[in-house]
Design a protein around this motif. Structure first.
Motif, PDB file in Angstrom:
ATOM      1  N   ALA A   7       0.830  -1.202   0.000  1.00  0.00           N
ATOM      2  CA  ALA A   7       0.000   0.000   0.000  1.00  0.00           C
ATOM      3  C   ALA A   7       0.863   1.249   0.000  1.00  0.00           C
ATOM      4  O   ALA A   7       0.528   2.254  -0.618  1.00  0.00           O
ATOM      5  CB  ALA A   7      -0.939  -0.003   1.199  1.00  0.00           C
ATOM      6  N   ALA A   8       1.997   1.202   0.691  1.00  0.00           N
ATOM      7  CA  ALA A   8       2.877   2.367   0.774  1.00  0.00           C
ATOM      8  C   ALA A   8       3.533   2.670  -0.571  1.00  0.00           C
ATOM      9  O   ALA A   8       3.860   3.813  -0.850  1.00  0.00           O
ATOM     10  CB  ALA A   8       3.935   2.144   1.839  1.00  0.00           C
ATOM     11  N   THR A   9       3.740   1.649  -1.396  1.00  0.00           N
ATOM     12  CA  THR A   9       4.432   1.863  -2.672  1.00  0.00           C
ATOM     13  C   THR A   9       3.481   2.007  -3.855  1.00  0.00           C
ATOM     14  O   THR A   9       3.910   2.393  -4.926  1.00  0.00           O
ATOM     15  CB  THR A   9       5.418   0.715  -2.950  1.00  0.00           C
ATOM     16  OG1 THR A   9       4.701  -0.520  -2.968  1.00  0.00           O
ATOM     17  CG2 THR A   9       6.514   0.667  -1.892  1.00  0.00           C
ATOM     18  N   ALA A  36     -10.315   1.552  11.000  1.00  0.00           N
ATOM     19  CA  ALA A  36     -10.010   2.710  10.159  1.00  0.00           C
ATOM     20  C   ALA A  36     -11.242   3.586   9.981  1.00  0.00           C
ATOM     21  O   ALA A  36     -11.154   4.817  10.069  1.00  0.00           O
ATOM     22  CB  ALA A  36      -9.482   2.251   8.795  1.00  0.00           C
ATOM     23  N   LEU A  37     -12.388   2.973   9.741  1.00  0.00           N
ATOM     24  CA  LEU A  37     -13.617   3.738   9.569  1.00  0.00           C
ATOM     25  C   LEU A  37     -14.019   4.441  10.861  1.00  0.00           C
ATOM     26  O   LEU A  37     -14.504   5.573  10.838  1.00  0.00           O
ATOM     27  CB  LEU A  37     -14.754   2.825   9.088  1.00  0.00           C
ATOM     28  CG  LEU A  37     -14.587   2.242   7.686  1.00  0.00           C
ATOM     29  CD1 LEU A  37     -15.717   1.256   7.391  1.00  0.00           C
ATOM     30  CD2 LEU A  37     -14.536   3.328   6.642  1.00  0.00           C
ATOM     31  N   MET A  42      -7.350   6.549   8.736  1.00  0.00           N
ATOM     32  CA  MET A  42      -7.019   5.911   7.473  1.00  0.00           C
ATOM     33  C   MET A  42      -8.299   5.768   6.673  1.00  0.00           C
ATOM     34  O   MET A  42      -9.362   5.514   7.228  1.00  0.00           O
ATOM     35  CB  MET A  42      -6.384   4.542   7.709  1.00  0.00           C
ATOM     36  CG  MET A  42      -5.964   3.872   6.428  1.00  0.00           C
ATOM     37  SD  MET A  42      -4.929   2.428   6.705  1.00  0.00           S
ATOM     38  CE  MET A  42      -3.516   3.161   7.480  1.00  0.00           C
ATOM     39  N   GLY A  43      -8.179   5.960   5.375  1.00  0.00           N
ATOM     40  CA  GLY A  43      -9.314   5.781   4.494  1.00  0.00           C
ATOM     41  C   GLY A  43      -8.951   4.834   3.373  1.00  0.00           C
ATOM     42  O   GLY A  43      -7.796   4.429   3.241  1.00  0.00           O
ATOM     43  N   PHE A  44      -9.925   4.510   2.567  1.00  0.00           N
ATOM     44  CA  PHE A  44      -9.712   3.609   1.440  1.00  0.00           C
ATOM     45  C   PHE A  44      -9.972   4.401   0.168  1.00  0.00           C
ATOM     46  O   PHE A  44     -11.095   4.844  -0.077  1.00  0.00           O
ATOM     47  CB  PHE A  44     -10.618   2.379   1.566  1.00  0.00           C
ATOM     48  CG  PHE A  44     -10.222   1.526   2.735  1.00  0.00           C
ATOM     49  CD1 PHE A  44      -9.343   0.476   2.574  1.00  0.00           C
ATOM     50  CD2 PHE A  44     -10.686   1.821   4.014  1.00  0.00           C
ATOM     51  CE1 PHE A  44      -8.952  -0.284   3.659  1.00  0.00           C
ATOM     52  CE2 PHE A  44     -10.296   1.071   5.107  1.00  0.00           C
ATOM     53  CZ  PHE A  44      -9.422   0.014   4.932  1.00  0.00           C
ATOM     54  N   PRO A  88      -5.635   1.231   1.314  1.00  0.00           N
ATOM     55  CA  PRO A  88      -5.666   1.834   2.638  1.00  0.00           C
ATOM     56  C   PRO A  88      -4.620   2.947   2.714  1.00  0.00           C
ATOM     57  O   PRO A  88      -3.438   2.706   2.494  1.00  0.00           O
ATOM     58  CB  PRO A  88      -5.329   0.676   3.587  1.00  0.00           C
ATOM     59  CG  PRO A  88      -4.769  -0.409   2.747  1.00  0.00           C
ATOM     60  CD  PRO A  88      -5.155  -0.150   1.333  1.00  0.00           C
ATOM     61  N   VAL A  89      -5.076   4.174   2.993  1.00  0.00           N
ATOM     62  CA  VAL A  89      -4.201   5.341   2.949  1.00  0.00           C
ATOM     63  C   VAL A  89      -4.387   6.175   4.218  1.00  0.00           C
ATOM     64  O   VAL A  89      -5.513   6.603   4.508  1.00  0.00           O
ATOM     65  CB  VAL A  89      -4.529   6.218   1.714  1.00  0.00           C
ATOM     66  CG1 VAL A  89      -3.669   7.464   1.676  1.00  0.00           C
ATOM     67  CG2 VAL A  89      -4.379   5.425   0.428  1.00  0.00           C
ATOM     68  N   PRO A  90      -3.297   6.434   4.956  1.00  0.00           N
ATOM     69  CA  PRO A  90      -3.411   7.330   6.111  1.00  0.00           C
ATOM     70  C   PRO A  90      -3.728   8.757   5.654  1.00  0.00           C
ATOM     71  O   PRO A  90      -3.348   9.167   4.556  1.00  0.00           O
ATOM     72  CB  PRO A  90      -2.029   7.279   6.759  1.00  0.00           C
ATOM     73  CG  PRO A  90      -1.347   6.090   6.171  1.00  0.00           C
ATOM     74  CD  PRO A  90      -1.972   5.853   4.828  1.00  0.00           C
TER      75      PRO A  90
END
Length: 142
Positions: A7-9, A36-37, A42-44, A88-90
């Motif tokens: 996810a980070a890359t 996350a929700l 964090m969101g998607f 998943p993204v902070p």
């Protein structure tokens, strides 16, 4: 919930408007999705699109969230319906991406639009990301 290496890359911007982005969040346990929700930290996100002129005033950067319960018959992005199709993204990473475009958006009287899917399914994340946008002086729309 720590962000996985994959996810980070994975880039937030799609390679093209026709790139089908699915299963980006596969393998994220349901408990982590719920956490996350609940926190909004964090969101998607399906993707970021730049240069939109149809998603609000001026030239816009659009973040496409995943998750939608409406499933409209003529939806132009049904790949955003399932939350686990999103990456998943902070909030911090999404805000970092948005900051790259801050000066250009101001010059072009544009801003940031949070779309989807249904962005308010992730209302806590939406509120935090819009607050970050406001902090940068960027106009926001949902």
């Amino acid at each position: 919930m720590p962000e996985s290496h994959a996810a980070a890359t994975t880039p937030l911007a799609a390679k093209s408007p026709y790139e089908l982005r699915v299963n980006l969040g596969n393998g994220v346990p349901e408990t982590d999705v719920r956490s996350a929700l609940a926190s909004g930290d964090m969101g998607f996100l399906h993707s970021f699109t730049t240069g939109s002129t149809v998603d609000g005033p001026g030239v816009r950067v659009v973040a496409w969230t995943t998750g939608c319960m409406w499933r409209c018959r003529y939806c132009h992005n049904p790949d955003t319906w399932t939350i686990t199709n999103g990456l998943p993204v902070p909030v911090a990473r999404a805000a970092e991406e948005l900051a790259k475009y801050r000066q250009g958006l101001k010059v072009m009287n544009g801003g940031f639009t949070l779309s989807g899917g249904e962005p308010l399914l992730q209302h806590r994340f939406a509120a935090k990301l819009c607050a970050e946008s406001h902090r940068m002086g960027i106009h926001t729309a949902i």
